[in-house]
Design an enzyme around this catalytic site. Structure first.
Site, mmCIF file in Angstrom:
data_model
loop_
_atom_site.group_PDB
_atom_site.id
_atom_site.type_symbol
_atom_site.label_atom_id
_atom_site.label_comp_id
_atom_site.label_asym_id
_atom_site.label_seq_id
_atom_site.Cartn_x
_atom_site.Cartn_y
_atom_site.Cartn_z
ATOM 1 N N GLU A 41 0.792 -1.252 0.127
ATOM 2 C CA GLU A 41 -0.166 -0.073 0.163
ATOM 3 C C GLU A 41 0.833 1.123 0.006
ATOM 4 O O GLU A 41 1.830 1.252 0.906
ATOM 5 C CB GLU A 41 -1.008 0.173 1.445
ATOM 6 C CG GLU A 41 -1.806 1.076 1.291
ATOM 7 C CD GLU A 41 -2.830 1.125 2.477
ATOM 8 O OE1 GLU A 41 -3.529 1.932 2.591
ATOM 9 O OE2 GLU A 41 -2.401 0.127 3.532
ATOM 10 N N LYS A 116 -8.912 2.580 -2.744
ATOM 11 C CA LYS A 116 -9.388 1.990 -1.286
ATOM 12 C C LYS A 116 -10.833 2.232 -1.015
ATOM 13 O O LYS A 116 -11.186 3.573 -1.138
ATOM 14 C CB LYS A 116 -8.336 2.506 -0.351
ATOM 15 C CG LYS A 116 -8.557 1.506 0.903
ATOM 16 C CD LYS A 116 -7.236 2.116 1.846
ATOM 17 C CE LYS A 116 -7.437 1.115 2.994
ATOM 18 N NZ LYS A 116 -5.927 1.542 4.033
ATOM 19 N N CYS A 152 -5.562 -2.976 1.804
ATOM 20 C CA CYS A 152 -5.331 -3.249 3.202
ATOM 21 C C CYS A 152 -6.723 -3.488 3.878
ATOM 22 O O CYS A 152 -7.273 -4.483 3.863
ATOM 23 C CB CYS A 152 -4.770 -2.179 3.752
ATOM 24 S SG CYS A 152 -4.050 -2.551 5.454
#
Length: 578
Positions: A41, A116, A152
Site C-alpha cells: 500500500e 481503497k 489493506c
C-alpha cells in the site's frame, strides 16, 4: 502465470527512492519470469504519509514520478503500485481531495486505477482525514485471468470472522460477485504482538468463504512509532497458506497461478513455503523473539530514516536501560552505541559495576560522568528558596534532570540520537521525570510493560538473538548481567529506594494496566477480576494524572494494540470520573 510479491521498506516522502525500490523489484521479477508484480500500500510515497498529503507539490511530484516509473519498468511486466491520486470531482461534488489508490502499470503507462474503499479511522489510522473512499470494487484482466484489487482495510470487514460488521461495504464479497479468479491486496498493516496469526487466520477464513485465492503484500519497516512486520503471504483456494515471506525484513517471492487447477501454487523464490495452514515456524515465535525483532527493526529504521548513525543513552545499572542498550546494539551495531553512566551519591556501587559489565558484554563504548558536584551546585542555588522544606520529589527529580541535560548535551555535540529508556508501566503511571529521564528522540520500550522487560532480558540470556543484521546469531554468553535481573528495581534517587515504595508489584500493576488500557475495563471490572480496590483506584488516578507527561514524551515504538503514541488521544484536562 507467475506472480511476484515485493515486500518493500519504503521511506515516507522519498518518492524517487521508493520508485527505485519498485523498479529494482520489477527487474528481479522480470528475471524470474513473472508476469505480474505486487507491491504494498502507498508503496510509491510510503505509509503513513500523514499531513504530507495536504501539500500540493508532494502529490504533484508523486504523480510525475509515477509516470516516469511506468516508462522505466520492463514493458511486458504488469506492476501494481500504491500511491495517492487526486479526486477530480472533489471541487464540484465535495469530498476529500485524494484517493488511496492502487495503479496498474504496464507498457509504459497507467492502465487502470483502483481506489481503497474502507478507510480506517481507529488506533493509528486517520485515513478519513485525507482520502475519499472508493465507490466500487474492480478488477483487471491479465491473459485469461480476472484479478481483483483491494487495499489493506478492504479485507478487514469479514463479519463472520469478527462477529460484527465494521463497514457497510464488503469488497471481497463484491469481487466474488464479479467472478474474479484471484484477489490481490496491497497492505500497510502495522505490527502488534500476535497480529500476524490473526491476519492469516482472517484471510484464510475469507478465502474459504468466497472460494477465491488471495495474495497479500504487506509493507515492512519502521516509520516513526509504527512498525510494519511484512509477513506477506498467499492463500490458495482451499484456505492453505502456500507461501509466506519473512517477518521484519524485506523479502521477495514468486508463486504461480495454475489455470488448469484455477488456483495458486507456490513456486519458490526467496520467500518461505508454508508447510501447513497454521505453520509459521519460520517466523520469530510469538512472544519475546517476535517483540525483540520488532523493536530492533523499529530502532534501526528510526535511526536510518531520520539521518542518524549513532545513538547515546544513559546507563543506570537498571534493567530498562540494559534492555534498550541491547536493542540498540542489535539494531545498528555496538560500535554505534554510547552508554553514559552518571552516578549520584545515592547510586550503589553494584549499579555502576552492573552497567560496566553490561557495556563489556555488548561491546559498546562507555563514559562515566559523576553528578555529585552538580547536585551540590543545585542545592546551593536553591538553598534560599527551599529553606525550611524537607527533601522530596523536587530534589529527587533534579538528579534525573541533570542526567537529562548531560545526555542532551552529548546528543547535540556529537549528533547522536538520544534514546530514552522508560517502560510502559512507568509511562502509564507517571513514574518518570519530565525533562529528565524522559528526554530523547525515541522512547524504545515505552510500549513494553515492566514484566515483559524482565521476560525479554531472560530470553536474551537463555540464547536469544542479538546482532546488527538478521537473522540474529545465537549468543554464547550472558548479555544482561544476572544481578541486573535479580535485584529489586530502583530509581536510586534517595537512600534505599526501590520502585515498590511507590508502586504495586509489577505483576499486579501490569495486569491492572493491561485491563485498563488495552481491554478498556472499568475500575469496577478490574476489581471484580480480583484486584484490591484501593490499589486499583490509586492506579487509575495515577494514569489520569500522568497524561500531561505522556503528551510531552518522545515517540515510542508501538508493539501492542494500545500504545501511548499516535493512536492514544486522551484529553489532559478532563473530569476525574474517567
Amino acid at each position: 502465470m507467475k506472480i511476484a510479491i515485493a515486500q518493500l521498506n519504503p521511506t515516507i516522502g522519498d518518492i524517487l527512492g521508493n520508485s527505485n525500490l519498485i523498479l529494482e523489484a520489477a527487474k528481479k521479477a522480470e528475471v524470474e519470469g513473472a508476469n505480474l508484480l505486487l507491491t504494498p500500500e502507498l508503496s510509491l510515497i510510503g505509509y503513513p504519509p500523514r499531513d504530507l498529503l495536504i501539500n500540493p507539490s508532494f502529490i504533484a511530484d508523486a504523480g510525475t514520478q509515477l509516470l516516469q516509473l511506468a516508462q522505466a519498468l520492463p514493458p511486458e511486466l504488469a506492476v501494481i503500485a500504491g500511491t495517492a491520486l487526486p479526486n477530480a470531482t472533489a471541487v464540484k461534488l465535495g469530498g476529500k481531495s485524494l484517493f488511496n489508490s492502487a495503479v496498474l502499470l504496464q507498457n509504459g503507462a497507467v492502465k487502470k486505477v483502483f481506489h481503497k474503499r474502507l478507510l480506517p479511522t481507529y488506533d493509528v489510522f486517520d485515513e478519513d482525514r485525507y482520502f475519499e473512499p472508493g465507490e466500487n470494487s474492480n478488477y483487471f484482466t491479465l491473459g485469461e485471468l480476472k484479478i481483483g484489487v483491494t487495499i489493506c482495510e478492504d479485507l478487514w470487514n469479514n463479519e463472520e470472522f469478527w462477529g460484527k460488521r465494521s463497514y457497510a461495504g464488503d469488497p471481497v464479497s463484491d469481487l466474488a460477485k464479479l467472478g474474479v479468479d484471484l484477489v490481490l491486496n496491497l497492505s500497510a498493516s502495522p505490527y502488534s504482538a500476535g497480529k500476524r496469526g490473526v491476519r492469516s487466520a482472517m484471510l484464510q477464513h475469507s478465502v474459504i468463504r468466497c472460494g477465491i485465492p488471495i495474495i497479500y503484500a504487506n509493507q515492512v519497516g519502521g516509520n516513526d512509532d509504527i512498525i510494519f512486520d511484512g509477513s506477506s503471504f498467499a492463500v490458495d483456494r482451499k484456505g492453505d497458506l502456500i507461501q509466506v515471506l519473512a517477518s521484519f525484513e524485506t523479502d521477495f517471492a514468486v508463486l504461480e497461478y495454475d489455470a488448469a487447477k484455477q488456483d495458486l501454487v507456490g513456486s519458490g523464490g526467496s520467500g518461505h513455503l508454508a508447510r501447513s495452514t497454521t505453520d509459521l515456524s519460520f517466523h520469530p515465535a510469538e512472544g519475546d523473539a517476535e517483540i525483540w525483532a520488532a523493536l530492533v527493526l523499529g530502532v534501526r529504521d528510526y535511526v536510518r530514516k531520520c539521518g542518524f548513525s549513532k545513538v547515546v543513552l544513559g546507563l543506570s545499572g537498571g534493567i530498562d536501560s540494559a534492555l534498550v542498550a541491547a536493542i540498540a546494539s542489535g539494531a545498528i551495531g555496538p560500535e554505534n552505541v554510547l552508554g553514559v553512566l552518571m552516578p549520584s551519591p545515592y547510586s550503589s556501587d553494584h549499579s555502576v559495576n552492573d552497567a560496566l559489565e553490561l557495556a563489556r558484554n555488548l561491546g559498546i563504548a562507555i563514559e562515566l560522568l559523576p553528578i555529585g558536584d552538580l547536585m551540590k551546585t543545585y542545592d546551593r542555588t536553591l538553598a534560599n528558596l527551599f529553606v525550611n522544606t524537607t527533601f522530596g520529589i523536587a530534589e529527587e527529580n533534579i538528579q534525573s534532570r541533570i542526567r537529562g541535560n548531560l545526555l542532551m548535551a552529548i546528543s547535540n555535540k556529537f549528533g547522536h540520537l538520544l534514546l530514552s529508556t522508560g517502560n510502559k508501566s512507568e509511562m502509564a503511571v507517571g513514574y518518570c521525570t519530565l525533562y529528565g529521564d524522559m528526554n530523547g528522540g525515541l522512547a524504545v520500550i515505552s510500549d513494553v510493560p515492566k514484566t515483559r522487560v524482565y521476560s525479554l532480558c531472560r530470553w536474551l540470556n537463555s540464547g536469544g538473538y542479538v546482532g546488527a543484521v538478521p537473522p540474529y546469531p545465537p549468543q554464547e554468553k550472558e548479555i544482561i548481567p544476572v544481578n541486573i535481573i535479580s535485584k529489586a528495581p530502583s530509581a536510586e534517587l534517595k537512600p534505599g529506594q526501590i520502585d515498590q515504595d511507590s508502586l504495586p508489584d509489577y505483576d499486579v500493576l501490569d495486569d491492572i494496566l493491561q485491563r485498563l488500557i488495552e481491554h478498556h475495563e472499568s475500575a469496577q471490572q478490574v476489581v471484580a477480576a480480583g484486584h484490591d480496590e484501593a490499589v486499583v483506584k490509586r492506579v487509575v488516578k495515577l494514569v489520569r494524572q500522568a497524561e500531561f507527561k505522556r503528551r510531552q514524551a518522545a515517540p515510542g515504538l508501538k508493539i501492542s494494540d494500545r500504545a501511548f503514541g499516535t493512536g492514544w488521544r486522551m484529553p489532559i484536562a478532563k473530569s476525574s470520573f474517567y
